[in-house]
Write a protein that holds these residues in place. Structure first.
Motif, PDB file in Angstrom:
ATOM      1  N   UNK A 433      12.423  -2.741 -83.382  1.00 42.25           N
ATOM      2  CA  UNK A 433      11.037  -3.069 -83.010  1.00 42.25           C
ATOM      3  C   UNK A 433      10.537  -4.311 -83.725  1.00 42.25           C
ATOM      4  N   UNK A 441      11.095 -14.254 -77.789  1.00 41.06           N
ATOM      5  CA  UNK A 441      10.623 -15.642 -77.807  1.00 41.06           C
ATOM      6  C   UNK A 441      11.762 -16.648 -77.909  1.00 41.06           C
ATOM      7  N   UNK A 444      16.332 -16.160 -73.184  1.00 38.91           N
ATOM      8  CA  UNK A 444      16.007 -15.820 -71.804  1.00 38.91           C
ATOM      9  C   UNK A 444      16.416 -14.402 -71.447  1.00 38.91           C
ATOM     10  N   UNK A 445      17.430 -13.867 -72.150  1.00 36.54           N
ATOM     11  CA  UNK A 445      17.893 -12.496 -71.886  1.00 36.54           C
ATOM     12  C   UNK A 445      18.143 -11.807 -73.208  1.00 36.54           C
ATOM     13  N   UNK A 446      17.633 -10.604 -73.330  1.00 32.72           N
ATOM     14  CA  UNK A 446      17.807  -9.805 -74.554  1.00 32.72           C
ATOM     15  C   UNK A 446      18.584  -8.552 -74.178  1.00 32.72           C
ATOM     16  N   UNK A 460      16.831  -9.765 -61.205  1.00 34.28           N
ATOM     17  CA  UNK A 460      16.210  -9.710 -62.527  1.00 34.28           C
ATOM     18  C   UNK A 460      16.866 -10.640 -63.534  1.00 34.28           C
ATOM     19  N   UNK A 462      17.871 -13.638 -65.858  1.00 36.89           N
ATOM     20  CA  UNK A 462      17.320 -14.886 -66.381  1.00 36.89           C
ATOM     21  C   UNK A 462      18.429 -15.590 -67.141  1.00 36.89           C
ATOM     22  N   UNK A 474      10.322 -21.947 -67.887  1.00 35.81           N
ATOM     23  CA  UNK A 474       9.808 -20.948 -66.948  1.00 35.81           C
ATOM     24  C   UNK A 474      10.725 -20.652 -65.774  1.00 35.81           C
TER      25      UNK A 474
ATOM     26  N   UNK B  55      -0.024 -15.607 -82.368  1.00 34.49           N
ATOM     27  CA  UNK B  55       0.691 -15.380 -81.100  1.00 34.49           C
ATOM     28  C   UNK B  55       1.342 -14.001 -80.985  1.00 34.49           C
ATOM     29  N   UNK B  56       2.133 -13.554 -81.977  1.00 34.63           N
ATOM     30  CA  UNK B  56       2.792 -12.250 -81.774  1.00 34.63           C
ATOM     31  C   UNK B  56       1.798 -11.124 -81.504  1.00 34.63           C
ATOM     32  N   UNK B 143      13.255  -7.524 -65.513  1.00 33.56           N
ATOM     33  CA  UNK B 143      12.685  -8.846 -65.781  1.00 33.56           C
ATOM     34  C   UNK B 143      11.165  -8.758 -65.765  1.00 33.56           C
ATOM     35  N   UNK B 145       7.533 -11.483 -66.750  1.00 33.20           N
ATOM     36  CA  UNK B 145       7.018 -12.765 -67.252  1.00 33.20           C
ATOM     37  C   UNK B 145       6.288 -12.516 -68.566  1.00 33.20           C
ATOM     38  N   UNK B 146       6.628 -13.312 -69.567  1.00 32.30           N
ATOM     39  CA  UNK B 146       6.011 -13.171 -70.889  1.00 32.30           C
ATOM     40  C   UNK B 146       5.297 -14.473 -71.259  1.00 32.30           C
ATOM     41  N   UNK B 484       0.968 -19.156 -64.008  1.00 30.39           N
ATOM     42  CA  UNK B 484       2.426 -19.297 -64.122  1.00 30.39           C
ATOM     43  C   UNK B 484       2.853 -20.393 -65.075  1.00 30.39           C
ATOM     44  N   UNK B 487       3.748 -18.945 -68.559  1.00 30.08           N
ATOM     45  CA  UNK B 487       4.628 -17.776 -68.622  1.00 30.08           C
ATOM     46  C   UNK B 487       6.076 -18.226 -68.565  1.00 30.08           C
ATOM     47  N   UNK B 488       6.949 -17.398 -69.103  1.00 28.70           N
ATOM     48  CA  UNK B 488       8.384 -17.631 -68.937  1.00 28.70           C
ATOM     49  C   UNK B 488       9.047 -16.279 -68.675  1.00 28.70           C
ATOM     50  N   UNK B 489      10.080 -16.253 -67.850  1.00 17.87           N
ATOM     51  CA  UNK B 489      10.711 -14.979 -67.536  1.00 17.87           C
ATOM     52  C   UNK B 489      11.658 -14.547 -68.652  1.00 17.87           C
ATOM     53  N   UNK B 490      11.665 -13.266 -68.936  1.00 12.55           N
ATOM     54  CA  UNK B 490      12.628 -12.710 -69.897  1.00 12.55           C
ATOM     55  C   UNK B 490      13.295 -11.509 -69.232  1.00 12.55           C
ATOM     56  N   UNK B 491      14.615 -11.469 -69.345  1.00 10.71           N
ATOM     57  CA  UNK B 491      15.398 -10.363 -68.793  1.00 10.71           C
ATOM     58  C   UNK B 491      15.819  -9.442 -69.935  1.00 10.71           C
ATOM     59  N   UNK B 492      15.637  -8.130 -69.735  1.00 17.75           N
ATOM     60  CA  UNK B 492      16.053  -7.148 -70.740  1.00 17.75           C
ATOM     61  C   UNK B 492      17.199  -6.333 -70.163  1.00 17.75           C
ATOM     62  N   UNK B 498      11.896   2.583 -75.123  1.00 13.26           N
ATOM     63  CA  UNK B 498      10.900   2.451 -76.191  1.00 13.26           C
ATOM     64  C   UNK B 498      10.774   1.024 -76.696  1.00 13.26           C
ATOM     65  N   UNK B 499      11.786   0.205 -76.445  1.00 11.97           N
ATOM     66  CA  UNK B 499      11.761  -1.169 -76.956  1.00 11.97           C
ATOM     67  C   UNK B 499      11.274  -2.176 -75.919  1.00 11.97           C
TER      68      UNK B 499
END
Lengths: 506, 506
Positions: A433, A441, A444-446, A460, A462, A474, B55-56, B143, B145-146, B484, B487-492, B498-499
Motif C-alpha cells: 500500500x 506515478x 504505465x503498467x503495475x 486495458x 497500457x 496520456x 499530490x499523493x 485500466x 485514468x489517473x 483528458x 490524465x494518464x492511463x495506468x494498467x493494473x 485491496x490494492x
C-alpha cells in the motif's frame, strides 16, 4: 522450407516498387545477405506526398471498408507465413517459434483493430442538443474523433513483425483512417519487404488508394529526420532507443508546425520483492525472474532489468536461485552486431564500478549474448544515474535494501518506466500500500506476482509511461486504446445532417 | 457597489498569503491602481514543491470529495460576486454585464466538472478478465485514468475569470486530481487575488491540502519560464498569444523530462459565405458578422477575423452591410494598453499594403479600439502570409473569390484554426460538401450558419485545432473532454483488489 523468398530489395511507394540509386547489404544472422535500395529524403517526400493525396479518400472510407482492409492484410500475411518465418529468422537470429508467434500477434492486432473500429466506441461520439429557448440559445453540437492525417511509423529492431511494417502502430493508424509511411529497420529489410508485399496485395484487393501505405527501406540518418520533418506528416509512432527517440522527438517539437511524437523508448522495469513473498518463495521468484530476463535474449522493452530485494537470507536465496537459473541459459544470437556490441558496452559499465559486485559474469562471442548478473546496494544505486540506464539484453541488477523505508525511497528515485512489478504475499499488504501510489506515478503498467514480459494486446493494456520510458503523454502504443494517438476531436455546430461525417448521421 | 474590495497584493502559496520583495503596480482601465507582489522563480519553486507534496493525498481523494471541493469553490466565488465584478471591470475595462456573465460561466464550469467526475465515465475503466486456460494464460488487466501530477495554469488576459485563476484549466485539473499552480495575468491581479481567496476558503472548508492550489502574481518573464521548467510540473494549460505560447511550448519540449503543453494560441477563424446564402441574405450575414467581430472589443480567440466572399453584387451587399453595422459600433476599452497598441500595429499592417483596400478605417485613441474593415482578393491573400495572422481586436478582412474553385483553394491554404464557419442555403450543398473535408482538417470546430464567438461549455465542445491554433494535439481546452489533458492511463495486472485504486474496486 516449402517456400523460398528472395527479396528484390525495392521500396514500396504508393503502390509501386521503386529501385534506388544507392543500396545497402543486409547483415543476416544466417543465410545469404541481399542488396536493398537505400532510402533518401527524396523518396520520403514522394511517399509523404502520396500519403497526403490519399488521405481525403481514405479518411472518407467507412469503418466496414477499413476493417475489411485490415483483415485482408492479416490474410495476406498468413498466406506468406512460411516465407516470412524463413527470412525473419535469417535476418534477426530469432528462433522459428518466435517468428511464428509474433506473426500470430501481428495478424491478431490487425484483426483486433478491425473489430474495434466496427464496434465504434473509439469514435467517442457526443451530442449536445440545441436549446433554442435558453438565453443565450445553445446550438446543436456533435463531436466525433477524426483521423489526424498521414502517420510516420518506424520499424523496431526487436519486433520485426509486431512493431514494424504492419505492426501495432501501422494497424492503429490504418484503423483510424490515416495513411502510413513506414521507415523500415535496416536489421530486417527482407522481412519488411515481404510484409509490404502483403499490404500491397490487400490494397489492391480492397481497392484502397496506393498512397495509403509506403515502405522506405532504411538508409542514413536523413531518412528518419526527413520523415518526421515532412510537412505532410501529422504524427509519429516509434519504438526504439532513448537516444534515437529523443532526437526524433526534438525534431517533431522544433518543426514550424509541431506534431506529436509517440515514442516508446524502453526502461529497466523495476521489480520489488516484498519480505513475506521473499521469505516464502524467494528462490522460485528468482528462477522465474531469470526466465523473464533472458526471454528473446533479453531484447524486450519490458525486460525486468532491476530487482529490488531485501538484505538477509531470503534475498540471498532469491539471488542464488536467479544466478543458478541464468547459468543454465545458453548464449543467444542477438538482433544485430551493433546490439550485441552495445550489450557488451552495457556490461562493461558494471564491470568498471567498485560499487557493483558481479554475481554471474559471462563472456559472449560475436553476435551472441549470455546472461550477466550484478548486485549493488540502494545507496550506491541512488548515487549513480548510470546504474538505472537500460542495458538491452539479458543483464540483471539486484539492488539490496535494508528494509521497507529504503525500498520506498528507491521506488521514489526511479525515473519513468513502462512497467513496475511487486511480488507480495498477504503479509506484505501494508508495504504494498505504501509502494503502490509511488509506482502508479512511475509506470504505465503495475503488476503483482508476475513478470512484465509478454505484453497482452487488449483493451486495458497500457504500454507507455512517464518519460524516459515513453513520450506517449496520456497514451499507449499497445492495445486498442493506441488508436487514440492518431485521432483528433472535431465538433460540428448546427451542421445539416447531410454534411456530417457518415458516422455522425442517423 | 455594496462591497468594496481593496487587494492586499500578496501571492497565495499553499494556503498562505505571501508578500514579496519587489512589487508592480496594476494598470486598471478605471479606479485606483494597486501594488502587487511580483512573482519570482523562488516563489514558483515553493508553490510547485507544495503542489508535489500535496499530490499523493489529493490524487487519493474520492470523486465525491473533489466534486464537493469544486462546488465549494463555485459557492465561494458567488459569495464574492459584487466585489469580483467591481475589481474585474476596473482592471479589464470590460462592462459589468460581461463580468457577471463570465462569473456565471466560471462557476458553471466548476459545477459541470463536479457532475462530470461523479458520473465517472471520464475514468475510462476497462477490464480484460484473466484467461488462465489460454496458451499463454492471459492475466487479469484493469485500466483506469489517473491524474498526471501538478499542473501549471497561465491566466489569460481576455478571460479574467473563465480562463484564469479558477477558470477552465484549473477546474479540469482539480477535477482530475491534479494540484494547480496558477501564474496570474498582470492585467488583472486584483481579480486573481479575490478568486484565489475564494479557492482558499474552499480548501479550508473542504479540508484539502493547502498545496493543491497556489497563485503566483505576474512578474517578469522568468516566472512563466521557471514554472513550465519546474521538475514537479507535469502538464501546462495556457491561453494566449502564438509568440508567447510557442516559446513556452518549446521550453516544455526541451526539458530533460518533456511535458505536454496544452496551449490555445488563437486564430483568424475563417468564415465562408456560399453563393446561395450570399444571394439570399448576404446583408443580414454581414450585419451579424459585424456583431460577432466587435463583441468584447473583438478580444475573443474565436473572433471571425476573415470572411471569404464571392465577387459580384451579393458579396458587395455583404460587405456594405458589414461596414454599415461596424460604423455604428462605438470605440471600446481594450484589456490593456499593450493590447490596444498591438491592435493599432495589426491595423497598420493592412494600411501599409497596396494589395489591401480599406473599407472602413477608424482612428482609435489610447486604450480604446474602434472597428476596421479591409478587403483583398484571394491571390493576394495566398501570397502574403502576414494577412492570415491574427489581429486581436475588432478588425475584419474580406477576401473576395472568383468562384467555388478559388474558395476551395483558399480553404486549403489556411493554417490550423480554432473554428471554421460556412454560411449556406440548400442550393449550396455541393460546394459545402467540397469544403467540409478540408475544413474539418483545418479546425477544431466547424459551424454552419452561425458565428463562432460564444464557446459553449459542453460535452461535445472542441476548443483547439491544428497548430498554430493550438498545441492541443487531440485535445480541447473547453468542455468536459478537456479533463483528458490532465490524465494518464495506468494498467493494473493481477493486482489484489485491496490494492487497486478505489475507482477500480468492487
Amino acid at each position: 522450407m516449402t517456400q523460398d523468398f528472395t527479396p528484390h530489395g525495392k521500396h514500396l511507394i504508393a503502390g509501386e516498387w521503386v529501385a534506388g540509386a544507392a543500396s545497402f547489404r543486409s547483415e543476416p544472422a544466417s543465410g545469404p545477405a541481399h542488396e536493398f535500395a537505400m532510402g533518401t529524403p527524396g523518396l520520403v517526400d514522394q511517399a509523404c506526398e502520396a500519403a497526403a493525396a490519399a488521405f481525403p479518400a481514405y479518411a472518407a472510407t467507412t469503418r466496414a471498408e477499413r476493417a475489411a482492409f485490415l483483415n485482408a492484410i492479416a490474410d495476406e500475411i498468413e498466406a506468406r507465413a512460411a516465407a516470412i518465418t524463413q527470412i525473419g529468422t535469417q535476418e534477426t537470429g530469432l528462433p522459428e517459434a518466435r517468428l511464428n508467434g509474433e506473426r500470430g500477434r501481428t495478424t491478431g492486432q490487425l484483426r483486433l483493430f478491425a473489430q474495434h473500429i466496427l464496434k465504434g466506441d473509439y469514435l467517442d461520439r457526443r451530442h449536445d442538443k440545441a436549446l433554442p429557448e435558453r438565453t443565450p440559445p445553445r446550438p446543436e453540437l456533435r463531436m466525433i474523433q477524426r483521423p489526424i492525417g498521414p502517420v510516420a511509423v518506424f520499424g523496431a529492431s526487436n519486433f520485426p513483425l509486431a512493431f514494424s511494417t504492419a505492426g501495432g502502430d501501422t494497424a492503429a493508424a490504418l484503423a483510424a483512417g490515416c495513411p502510413v509511411v513506414v521507415k523500415g529497420h535496416s536489421a530486417h529489410p527482407g522481412t519488411g519487404e515481404i510484409v509490404a508485399e502483403a499490404v500491397l496485395a490487400a490494397i489492391q484487393s480492397c481497392n484502397m488508394p496506393g498512397g495509403v501505405f509506403s515502405l522506405i527501406q532504411g538508409g542514413k540518418r536523413d531518412v528518419g529526420t526527413s520523415l518526421v520533418q515532412h510537412p505532410q506528416i501529422r504524427a509519429v509512432g516509434f519504438t526504439g532507443s532513448l537516444g534515437g527517440g529523443r532526437a526524433l522527438f526534438d525534431l517533431c517539437a522544433q518543426r514550424p508546425e509541431p506534431i506529436p511524437f509517440f515514442g516508446e523508448l524502453g526502461s529497466v522495469n523495476p521489480m520489488f520483492l516484498l519480505p513475506e513473498a521473499a521469505a516464502a518463495r524467494g528462490a522460485a521468484i528468482g528462477a522465474g525472474w531469470a526466465g523473464s530476463l533472458t526471454m528473446g535474449a533479453g531484447q524486450f522493452c519490458t525486460n525486468p532489468g532491476i530487482a529490488v530485494v531485501g538484505a538477509g537470507p531470503a534475498g540471498d536465496a532469491f539471488v542464488k536461485a536467479a544466478a543458478e537459473a541464468l547459468e543454465q541459459v545458453a548464449p543467444q544470437v542477438m538482433l544485430t552486431d551493433g546490439i550485441a556490441r552495445a550489450y557488451q558496452d552495457g556490461k562493461a559499465r558494471f564491470d568498471g564500478r567498485n560499487t557493483v559486485q558481479p554475481v554471474l559474469v559471462t563472456a559472449s562471442e560475436g553476435r551472441t549474448a549470455a546472461p550477466n548478473l550484478y548486485e549493488t546496494d540502494a545507496a550506491s544505486y541512488l548515487q549513480d544515474h548510470a546504474l538505472g540506464e537500460e542495458v538491452f539484453g539479458p543483464l540483471g541488477l539486484v539492488v539490496r535494501v535494508s528494509g521497507a523505508d529504503e525500498m520506498e525511497t528507491l521506488a521514489k528515485g526511479f525515473e519513468g518506466q513502462l512497467t513496475a512489478t511487486i511480488h507480495m504475499d498477504d503479509g506484505d499488504i501494508d508495504l504494498a500500500r505504501r509502494l503502490l501510489p509511488v509506482l502508479e506515478q512511475k509506470a504505465g503498467r503495475v503488476l503483482a506476482n508476475g513478470f512484465p514480459t509478454g505484453v497482452e494486446v487488449a483493451d486495458s493494456m497500457v504500454h507507455g509511461g512517464p518519460y524516459p520510458a515513453s513520450t506517449n503523454f496520456g497514451a499507449t502504443s499497445v492495445g486498442t486504446m493506441s488508436i487514440r494517438r492518431f485521432l483528433r476531436p472535431v465538433c460540428f455546430q448546427n451542421l445539416p445532417e447531410a454534411l456530417l461525417p457518415e458516422d455522425l448521421r442517423g
